[in-house]
Design a protein around this motif. Structure first.
Motif, short mmCIF file in Angstrom:
data_model
loop_
_atom_site.label_atom_id
_atom_site.label_comp_id
_atom_site.label_asym_id
_atom_site.label_seq_id
_atom_site.Cartn_x
_atom_site.Cartn_y
_atom_site.Cartn_z
N ALA A 154 0.85 -1.20 0.00
CA ALA A 154 0.00 0.00 0.00
C ALA A 154 0.88 1.24 0.00
CB ALA A 154 -0.92 0.01 1.22
N ALA A 155 0.47 2.26 -0.76
CA ALA A 155 1.25 3.49 -0.88
C ALA A 155 1.10 4.39 0.34
CB ALA A 155 0.87 4.24 -2.14
N SER A 156 0.04 4.21 1.12
CA SER A 156 -0.21 5.05 2.30
C SER A 156 -1.05 4.27 3.29
CB SER A 156 -0.93 6.34 1.91
OG SER A 156 -2.25 6.05 1.45
N GLU A 157 -1.10 4.75 4.53
CA GLU A 157 -1.92 4.10 5.55
C GLU A 157 -3.40 4.19 5.19
OE1 GLU A 157 -3.13 1.80 8.37
OE2 GLU A 157 -0.99 2.14 7.99
N LYS A 158 -3.81 5.30 4.58
CA LYS A 158 -5.19 5.45 4.16
C LYS A 158 -5.58 4.37 3.15
CE LYS A 158 -8.36 8.71 1.89
NZ LYS A 158 -8.48 10.06 1.27
N LEU A 159 -4.70 4.11 2.18
CA LEU A 159 -4.98 3.07 1.19
C LEU A 159 -4.89 1.68 1.83
CD1 LEU A 159 -3.14 4.46 -1.97
CD2 LEU A 159 -5.59 4.50 -1.45
N ALA A 160 -4.01 1.52 2.80
CA ALA A 160 -3.91 0.24 3.50
C ALA A 160 -5.23 -0.08 4.20
CB ALA A 160 -2.76 0.27 4.51
N GLN A 161 -5.85 0.91 4.82
CA GLN A 161 -7.13 0.71 5.48
C GLN A 161 -8.21 0.31 4.47
OE1 GLN A 161 -7.96 4.25 7.74
NE2 GLN A 161 -6.15 4.03 9.03
N LEU A 162 -8.18 0.95 3.30
CA LEU A 162 -9.13 0.60 2.25
C LEU A 162 -8.93 -0.84 1.80
CD1 LEU A 162 -11.31 1.37 0.15
CD2 LEU A 162 -9.45 2.24 -1.29
N ILE A 163 -7.69 -1.24 1.64
CA ILE A 163 -7.39 -2.62 1.22
C ILE A 163 -7.82 -3.61 2.29
CG2 ILE A 163 -5.47 -4.21 0.77
CD1 ILE A 163 -4.05 -1.69 -0.52
N ARG A 164 -7.52 -3.31 3.54
CA ARG A 164 -7.91 -4.23 4.63
C ARG A 164 -9.43 -4.37 4.72
NH1 ARG A 164 -3.86 -1.04 7.59
NH2 ARG A 164 -1.89 -2.21 7.60
N SER A 165 -10.16 -3.31 4.39
CA SER A 165 -11.62 -3.37 4.46
C SER A 165 -12.19 -4.34 3.42
CB SER A 165 -12.23 -1.98 4.25
OG SER A 165 -12.08 -1.55 2.90
N HIS A 166 -11.42 -4.62 2.37
CA HIS A 166 -11.87 -5.55 1.34
C HIS A 166 -11.55 -7.00 1.71
CE1 HIS A 166 -13.03 -6.52 -2.86
NE2 HIS A 166 -12.11 -7.47 -2.75
N LEU A 167 -10.59 -7.19 2.61
CA LEU A 167 -10.17 -8.52 3.01
C LEU A 167 -11.04 -9.04 4.14
CD1 LEU A 167 -6.32 -7.88 3.10
CD2 LEU A 167 -7.58 -9.10 1.31
N LEU A 168 -11.15 -10.35 4.20
CA LEU A 168 -11.84 -10.96 5.35
C LEU A 168 -11.05 -10.66 6.62
CD1 LEU A 168 -12.75 -14.45 3.82
CD2 LEU A 168 -14.27 -12.50 4.19
N PRO A 169 -11.73 -10.43 7.74
CA PRO A 169 -11.03 -10.03 8.98
C PRO A 169 -9.90 -10.96 9.37
CG PRO A 169 -13.40 -9.81 9.23
CD PRO A 169 -13.19 -10.49 7.91
N ALA A 170 -10.07 -12.24 9.15
CA ALA A 170 -9.04 -13.19 9.55
C ALA A 170 -8.58 -13.98 8.33
CB ALA A 170 -9.56 -14.14 10.63
N SER A 171 -7.94 -13.32 7.40
CA SER A 171 -7.46 -13.97 6.18
C SER A 171 -5.96 -14.21 6.30
CB SER A 171 -7.76 -13.10 4.96
OG SER A 171 -7.27 -13.71 3.79
N PRO A 172 -5.54 -15.42 6.64
CA PRO A 172 -4.11 -15.68 6.84
C PRO A 172 -3.30 -15.62 5.55
CG PRO A 172 -5.35 -17.73 6.90
CD PRO A 172 -6.37 -16.62 6.84
N LEU A 173 -3.96 -15.63 4.41
CA LEU A 173 -3.24 -15.61 3.14
C LEU A 173 -2.66 -14.23 2.81
CD1 LEU A 173 -5.59 -17.68 0.78
CD2 LEU A 173 -3.62 -18.47 2.09
N PHE A 174 -3.27 -13.17 3.36
CA PHE A 174 -2.93 -11.82 2.95
C PHE A 174 -2.36 -11.00 4.11
CE2 PHE A 174 -6.14 -13.21 -0.02
CZ PHE A 174 -5.71 -12.71 -1.24
N SER A 175 -1.37 -10.20 3.79
CA SER A 175 -0.87 -9.18 4.71
C SER A 175 -0.73 -7.88 3.93
CB SER A 175 0.48 -9.58 5.33
OG SER A 175 1.46 -9.76 4.31
N VAL A 176 -0.70 -6.76 4.63
CA VAL A 176 -0.62 -5.45 3.99
C VAL A 176 0.54 -4.69 4.61
CG1 VAL A 176 -1.82 -3.30 3.45
CG2 VAL A 176 -3.12 -5.44 3.66
N SER A 177 1.42 -4.18 3.77
CA SER A 177 2.52 -3.34 4.24
C SER A 177 2.38 -1.95 3.64
CB SER A 177 3.88 -3.94 3.86
OG SER A 177 3.99 -4.10 2.45
N VAL A 178 2.92 -0.96 4.32
CA VAL A 178 2.78 0.43 3.89
C VAL A 178 4.15 1.03 3.60
CG1 VAL A 178 1.94 2.73 4.51
CG2 VAL A 178 0.69 0.70 5.27
N GLY A 179 4.30 1.61 2.42
CA GLY A 179 5.55 2.30 2.07
C GLY A 179 6.76 1.40 1.95
N GLN A 180 6.54 0.12 1.68
CA GLN A 180 7.64 -0.83 1.58
C GLN A 180 7.71 -1.47 0.19
OE1 GLN A 180 9.79 -1.29 4.17
NE2 GLN A 180 8.63 0.31 5.20
#
Length: 380
Positions: free
Chosen positions: A229-255
């Motif tokens: 994710a390019a920013s924390e705001k976009l990271a929150q948007l991405i996380r909102s699309h994921l299931l709350p407990a999805s072990p397949l996905f993680s989100v990093s910011v600015g990395q």
């Protein structure tokens, strides 16, 4: 030292995250060469961190994509355009440095040339008018004093219209490790997703990336997926699309750079990140989805055969492009799956990336640009 009562200040305009990154590097290079320079203008948080608290961070509002989105924000841009002109007229800087962001900056260059004909106007990170409106080049030659290009084929296009242009190298080149080092450090079970740096891009592109990743997991059960994710705001948007407990996905910011060097393969939204991924030697596919109105408008004006810059530089499709209605999860998953094993598809793409890198010059683009800018400011 640069002489003159107001010649100690440069005014910058950048309007997107990539321009903020390039602008910050340029500001640092200029400060290193000429510590007494003062910086004003507008850009993003990285530029503001170098320039100081009076420099405006506006890219959260300014970085919109697509014709429809720009039209919806017309009042905002009209007001900011007027404010920018007023700030420059008041500051009377030694030069104005425009960084990419052509929808705003080319109009600004024209207005500045009409109102302040003796002002030096320099453009860094050439707008890709060669892709969508080559007739604009002759107009730009009347508005600009200097074009600093990051692709080797660009100067000839501008010089033909009388615009002084210099290839300074590409900003990503000095940070590119060797292929053997990159391959050795990769996580064979990690696939990276880069859905873009703007909210509307993420809303359009991440859902199809997410669906493609799930289908890819069905083919390779050991895979994990990290979203850059390019920013924390976009990271929150991405996380909102994921299931709350999805072990397949993680989100990093600015990395993004680190993730591109760790992942085995990737999916990348069209834009600057495609070239960054190619130079990081990350095998990937390109995905592009926008509002249909924006897409059809772009089809009318864009005059290149390929969307991704690695493909443009190579002169052929070296990375698969899944654009608009072709961006289907199943086909994307199959294409990424073919890049994971050490097979012919992966080896061929890595060799093609070496070819692309060889065309981008060497050295520090920001340092080269800074030296040319300072030379431009000295009296003849």
């Amino acid at each position: 030292m640069i002489p003159g009562p107001s010649a100690s200040e440069l005014y910058f305009v950048a309007g997107e995250a990539s321009g903020d990154n390039h602008g910050a590097a340029l500001l640092q290079a200029l400060h290193h060469l000429e510590p007494n320079l003062a910086f004003a203008g507008r850009g993003g948080p990285r530029m503001r961190a170098v320039a100081g608290e009076h420099f405006r961070d506006w890219i959260g509002d300014a970085a919109v994509v697509g014709l429809w989105e720009v039209l919806k924000h017309y009042r905002f841009f009209r007001e900011e355009f007027g404010r920018t002109l007023a700030e420059i007229a008041t500051a009377q800087p030694a030069a104005v440095i425009l960084i990419d962001y052509p929808g705003f900056n080319l109009r600004l260059a024209r207005a500045l040339r009409e109102r302040m004909p003796r002002l030096k106007i320099i453009y860094y990170i050439s707008p890709q008018v060669w892709a969508w409106n080559r007739r604009r080049i002759s107009q730009m030659a009347r508005w600009l004093d200097l074009m600093l290009c990051i692709f080797p084929f660009e100067p000839d296009l501008y010089q033909a219209s009388g615009l002084r242009s210099v290839f300074v190298g590409h900003p990503l080149m000095p940070t590119t490790p060797s292929l053997s080092h990159l391959e050795a450090d990769r996580d064979d079970s990690l696939v990276a997703l880069f859905p873009g740096s703007r909210e509307r891009e993420v809303r359009k592109i991440f859902p199809v990336m997410h669906d493609a990743a799930q289908r890819l997991f069905e083919q390779h059960a050991g895979l994990r997926f990290e979203v850059g994710a390019a920013s924390e705001k976009l990271a929150q948007l991405i996380r909102s699309h994921l299931l709350p407990a999805s072990p397949l996905f993680s989100v990093s910011v600015g990395q993004a750079s680190s993730l591109m060097r760790r992942a085995r393969a990737g999916m990348v939204a069209s834009g600057t990140a495609t070239l960054e991924a190619a130079l990081a030697r990350l095998p990937f596919v390109l995905i592009y989805r926008v509002n249909w109105f924006t897409y059809f408008a772009a089809r009318v004006v864009v005059k290149v055969d390929h969307l991704g810059m690695p493909n443009v530089l190579a002169g052929r499709e070296i990375i698969p492009e899944f654009i608009q209605h072709r961006a289907r999860a199943g086909e994307i998953a199959n294409a990424v799956a073919s890049l994971i094993p050490d097979g012919e598809r992966r080896r061929r793409m890595l060799l093609d990336f070496e070819e692309v890198a060889s065309r981008l010059g060497s050295g520090d683009a920001a340092a080269n640009a800074a030296k040319i800018i300072l030379a431009q400011l000295r009296p003849a």
